[in-house]
Design an enzyme around this catalytic site. Structure first.
Site, PDB file in Angstrom:
ATOM      1  N   CYS A  79      20.049  -2.848  34.999  1.00  0.00           N
ATOM      2  CA  CYS A  79      18.753  -3.456  34.703  1.00  0.00           C
ATOM      3  C   CYS A  79      18.879  -4.498  33.581  1.00  0.00           C
ATOM      4  O   CYS A  79      19.422  -5.572  33.813  1.00  0.00           O
ATOM      5  CB  CYS A  79      17.716  -2.388  34.378  1.00  0.00           C
ATOM      6  SG  CYS A  79      16.017  -2.986  34.552  1.00  0.00           S
ATOM      7  N   HIS A 167      18.041   1.405  38.993  1.00  0.00           N
ATOM      8  CA  HIS A 167      18.505   2.515  38.149  1.00  0.00           C
ATOM      9  C   HIS A 167      19.160   3.584  39.018  1.00  0.00           C
ATOM     10  O   HIS A 167      18.458   4.392  39.637  1.00  0.00           O
ATOM     11  CB  HIS A 167      17.333   3.110  37.370  1.00  0.00           C
ATOM     12  CG  HIS A 167      16.839   2.230  36.267  1.00  0.00           C
ATOM     13  ND1 HIS A 167      17.356   2.278  34.994  1.00  0.00           N
ATOM     14  CD2 HIS A 167      15.897   1.251  36.264  1.00  0.00           C
ATOM     15  CE1 HIS A 167      16.735   1.381  34.236  1.00  0.00           C
ATOM     16  NE2 HIS A 167      15.854   0.745  34.986  1.00  0.00           N
ATOM     17  N   GLU A 169      20.695   6.192  38.024  1.00  0.00           N
ATOM     18  CA  GLU A 169      20.709   7.493  37.349  1.00  0.00           C
ATOM     19  C   GLU A 169      19.497   8.357  37.688  1.00  0.00           C
ATOM     20  O   GLU A 169      19.536   9.577  37.509  1.00  0.00           O
ATOM     21  CB  GLU A 169      20.799   7.311  35.832  1.00  0.00           C
ATOM     22  CG  GLU A 169      19.583   6.687  35.164  1.00  0.00           C
ATOM     23  CD  GLU A 169      19.559   5.175  35.176  1.00  0.00           C
ATOM     24  OE1 GLU A 169      18.762   4.586  34.415  1.00  0.00           O
ATOM     25  OE2 GLU A 169      20.309   4.561  35.957  1.00  0.00           O
ATOM     26  N   SER A 221      19.016  31.658  15.568  1.00  0.00           N
ATOM     27  CA  SER A 221      17.577  31.595  15.844  1.00  0.00           C
ATOM     28  C   SER A 221      17.174  32.456  17.023  1.00  0.00           C
ATOM     29  O   SER A 221      15.989  32.680  17.248  1.00  0.00           O
ATOM     30  CB  SER A 221      17.185  30.146  16.147  1.00  0.00           C
ATOM     31  OG  SER A 221      17.763  29.730  17.380  1.00  0.00           O
ATOM     32  N   GLY A 222      18.142  32.930  17.785  1.00  0.00           N
ATOM     33  CA  GLY A 222      17.839  33.634  19.028  1.00  0.00           C
ATOM     34  C   GLY A 222      17.840  32.710  20.222  1.00  0.00           C
ATOM     35  O   GLY A 222      17.754  33.158  21.362  1.00  0.00           O
ATOM     36  N   GLY A 223      17.927  31.391  19.977  1.00  0.00           N
ATOM     37  CA  GLY A 223      17.925  30.409  21.051  1.00  0.00           C
ATOM     38  C   GLY A 223      19.301  30.161  21.625  1.00  0.00           C
ATOM     39  O   GLY A 223      20.318  30.681  21.144  1.00  0.00           O
ATOM     40  N   VAL A 224      19.343  29.323  22.648  1.00  0.00           N
ATOM     41  CA  VAL A 224      20.589  29.040  23.370  1.00  0.00           C
ATOM     42  C   VAL A 224      21.603  28.343  22.467  1.00  0.00           C
ATOM     43  O   VAL A 224      22.773  28.732  22.400  1.00  0.00           O
ATOM     44  CB  VAL A 224      20.304  28.170  24.618  1.00  0.00           C
ATOM     45  CG1 VAL A 224      21.602  27.791  25.317  1.00  0.00           C
ATOM     46  CG2 VAL A 224      19.376  28.896  25.570  1.00  0.00           C
ATOM     47  N   SER A 226      22.106  27.889  19.064  1.00  0.00           N
ATOM     48  CA  SER A 226      22.774  28.586  17.955  1.00  0.00           C
ATOM     49  C   SER A 226      23.622  29.743  18.477  1.00  0.00           C
ATOM     50  O   SER A 226      24.686  30.048  17.918  1.00  0.00           O
ATOM     51  CB  SER A 226      21.749  29.090  16.927  1.00  0.00           C
ATOM     52  OG  SER A 226      20.939  30.113  17.465  1.00  0.00           O
TER      53      SER A 226
END
Length: 509
Positions: A79, A167, A169, A221-224, A226
Site C-alpha cells: 500500500c 493488503h 495480511e 499475575s495469574g495471567g498467560v 507472566s
C-alpha cells in the site's frame, strides 16, 4: 544466527498483522519505525514496507533511507510502501478518482512472476487507500490489476523489489498468505525453522548465559504472559527464580488461592502475599479511573519491593512484557504509536536498582500461548481470558468498597463459570462483568427493591486492538441473568453490552 524479515512501520493499523502472518510461516520478523531501524546484518533476509495513514504526496509524509536495502535485499512495499517505491522511483502517484476501500478482485495476475505464482484471476483482495499508482517505477513490470486499479502490483526489473496496492495480511485477501509465503520463503529464501520449540531452546540458552547464577525476582499475575515467562526462567535457572504473587483484593473470586496452588504444582518457587487491606485502604473514596490505576500501580510496587528486599542479593527483575507492548512504546507516526498507560515497558522504578529481563518481549500473545504449550503449562492458565492489571477496580465504576468488590466477584464468577459450563468460554476472547454506578427499581416477591445494576461484557478478537461484541445465545444470557439476580444479594438488574471496539473500548474504564 536467526533469519529475520524486517518490517519498516509507517504507522499503519495493519503493521502488527503483517508480522503475525509472517510468523505464522515459522519465520521470525521484527517491526521497527521507518526512521529508526537497525543496521542491516546478514541475518536480515528481506524487508517489508508497511502501509500508512499518510499520503506520499503530503509534505510531512514519512520518507525512509533505503540505500542499504533497495536493490541489495528482497523488498516488498504494501500500500503506502508500494506508493513510496513508485513515487521515489520514477513513477507517479495521484489522488484516486475513486477511493478504493474494502473488497476487490484481481482481474489480471502474472502467474509466472515469483511473487504472484499460485494466485488466480478473480482472487479477492482487500484495498484501503486514497491515492493510486498512476505510473509504475522506472524499469518495472505489471504483476497484478483489479477492475478499478490497473497497478495493483509491480516488480522492478533486475531487482527483487515489489509493490502491491492491496493488503495480503488481512483475512479478506483470500490468497494473501500465498503471496506472503512466495515473498518470505520463495524470494527471501527463509527456511521456516522458527517454531515454539526452537524459541524455547534458544531462549533458555540465552537466559542461562545472561543470568548465570544470579537471583531473579518476578511478579506473577495469574495471567498467560507472566506465567509463561516464569516457566521459561524456571527452566533456565530453577530455584534462583523467586516469584511473588500479590493478592490486591481486586482479583476474581477464589483466584488467589486457585492460581497460587497451580503455580506450586508447576514447581515454581512462589510466595503468595495478602495485601488486600493495603490496596482497598488506599483506594477508599477514589472514583477517577486513572487515579485508581496509579494508586494500584504505586501500592503494588511498594508491596512487591518490600517482598523483594527480603530476598538476599537479587540482581534481576523479570517481566512478562510482550511484543505489542514494546512496539507501542516506540514513537512511530500514525495509529500504531498509541501508548497504553498500564503496560509495564519501562515501568521499573529507579529505587529498585535491578536489571530487567524480558524473555517474551519478541512474542505476540498467541505465540506466548504456543510457547507455553511447548513448556507444558496447564491449559487452565494458557486458555485464560486477558484480565486487566488493575483488576476489578476498573470494572467497578466509581469508588471502591469491600462490599462492591464482593458483589462484582460473585457476579463475575457466575458469568465466567456459566461460559465454561456452556462450552462458550474458549470461543470468547475476553469476558467480565461491570458494576454500574446506578441503582434501579425492581420487584422481588411482592416487595419493591432499589438495588445495583450490572453489565455483562463478552468480546471476540484476535489481539484486543479491535473487538466485536460476542453474540452469545439468548438462552444462555437468560439463565445467567436469572442466576445473578437470584444468587447475588444487592443486584436486581443485568444488562449486556453490545458495543464494538472501536468506537467503544473493551473495558469501561
Amino acid at each position: 544466527m536467526q533469519e529475520t524479515i524486517l518490517i519498516l512501520d509507517f504507522g499503519s493499523q495493519y503493521t502488527q498483522l503483517i508480522a503475525r502472518r509472517i510468523r505464522e510461516l515459522n519465520v521470525y520478523c521484527e517491526i521497527h519505525p521507518f526512521d529508526k531501524f537497525p543496521e542491516i546484518g546478514s541475518e536480515v533476509k528481506g524487508v517489508v514496507l508497511s502501509g500508512s495513514p499518510f499520503s506520499v504526496l503530503d509534505k510531512s509524509a514519512p520518507y525512509p533511507d533505503l540505500s542499504a536495502i533497495k536493490g541489495e535485499l528482497p523488498l516488498l512495499g504494501v500500500c503506502y510502501g508500494a506508493q513510496f517505491l513508485s513515487h521515489t522511483g520514477g513513477g507517479k502517484v495521484l489522488p484516486s478518482e475513486i477511493r478504493e476501500y474494502g473488497r476487490a478482485n484481481l482481474s489480471y495476475i502474472d502467474r509466472e512472476n515469483e511473487l504472484t505464482t499460485g494466485i488466480h484471476e478473480g482472487s479477492q483482495v482487500w484495498m484501503s487507500h486514497g491515492d493510486t499508482i498512476a505510473e509504475m517505477p522506472a524499469n518495472s513490470v505489471l504483476v497484478a490489476s483489479t477492475h478499478e486499479v490497473k497497478v495493483a502490483g509491480f516488480k522492478v526489473n533486475q531487482e527483487k523489489t515489489y509493490g502491491i496496492q492491496f493488503h495480503p495480511e488481512v483475512s479478506h485477501s483470500t490468497d494473501g498468505m500465498v503471496l506472503l509465503k512466495n515473498f518470505v520463503v520463495g524470494i527471501c529464501g527463509c527456511s521456516q525453522q522458527w517454531t515454539p520449540d526452537s524459541f524455547v531452546e534458544a531462549t533458555v540458552e540465552d537466559l542461562k548465559a545472561k543470568l548465570g547464577n544470579d537471583k531473579v525476582v518476578l511478579g506473577l499475575s495469574g495471567g498467560v504472559d507472566s506465567s509463561v515467562a516464569a516457566m521459561l526462567l524456571h527452566k533456565a535457572i530453577g530455584s534462583n527464580l523467586y516469584c511473588i504473587f500479590v493478592d490486591n483484593g481486586l482479583l476474581r473470586k477464589n483466584e488467589f488461592e486457585g492460581v497460587l496452588h497451580s503455580y506450586q504444582e508447576m514447581g515454581l518457587n512462589v510466595k503468595g502475599v495478602d495485601a488486600r487491606k493495603e490496596f482497598l485502604s488506599e483506594l477508599a473514596g477514589v472514583s477517577d479511573p486513572e487515579t485508581k490505576r496509579k494508586i494500584i500501580g504505586r501500592v503494588f510496587i511498594e508491596v512487591f519491593d518490600a517482598e523483594a528486599h527480603k530476598i538476599e542479593d537479587v540482581k534481576w527483575l523479570a517481566q512478562g512484557t510482550i511484543y505489542p507492548d514494546v512496539i507501542e512504546s516506540i514513537s512511530v507516526k500514525g495509529p500504531s504509536a498509541t501508548i497504553k498507560s498500564h503496560h509495564n515497558v519501562g515501568g521499573l522504578p529507579d529505587f529498585m536498582k535491578l536489571k530487567v529481563v524480558e524473555p517474551l518481549n519478541t512474542l505476540f500473545k498467541d505465540e506466548v500461548r504456543r510457547v507455553g504449550k511447548a513448556l507444558e503449562v496447564k491449559q487452565a492458565i494458557l486458555g485464560r481470558h486477558p484480565f486487566p492489571g488493575p483488576g476489578l477496580a476498573i470494572r467497578i465504576l466509581g469508588d471502591i468498597t469491600e462490599e462492591k468488590v464482593r458483589i462484582l466477584q460473585e457476579v463475575d464468577y457466575i458469568f465466567i463459570e456459566g461460559l465454561k459450563k456452556a462450552n462458550l468460554y474458549d470461543s470468547v476472547w475476553q469476558a467480565g462483568a461491570i458494576l454500574l454506578p446506578v441503582k434501579s427499581v425492581g420487584v422481588m416477591g411482592d416487595e419493591r427493591t432499589y438495588e445495583n445494576a450490572v453489565c455483562l461484557r463478552a468480546v471476540t478478537s484476535l489481539d484486543g486492538m479491535t473487538a466485536d461484541w460476542c453474540h452469545l445465545p439468548y438462552e444462555f444470557l437468560s439463565k445467567v441473568s436469572n442466576d445473578i439476580i437470584n444468587k447475588v444479594k444487592g443486584v436486581n438488574r443485568v444488562v449486556y453490552d453490545i458495543s464494538s471496539k472501536p468506537p467503544a473500548t473493551i473495558e469501561w474504564e
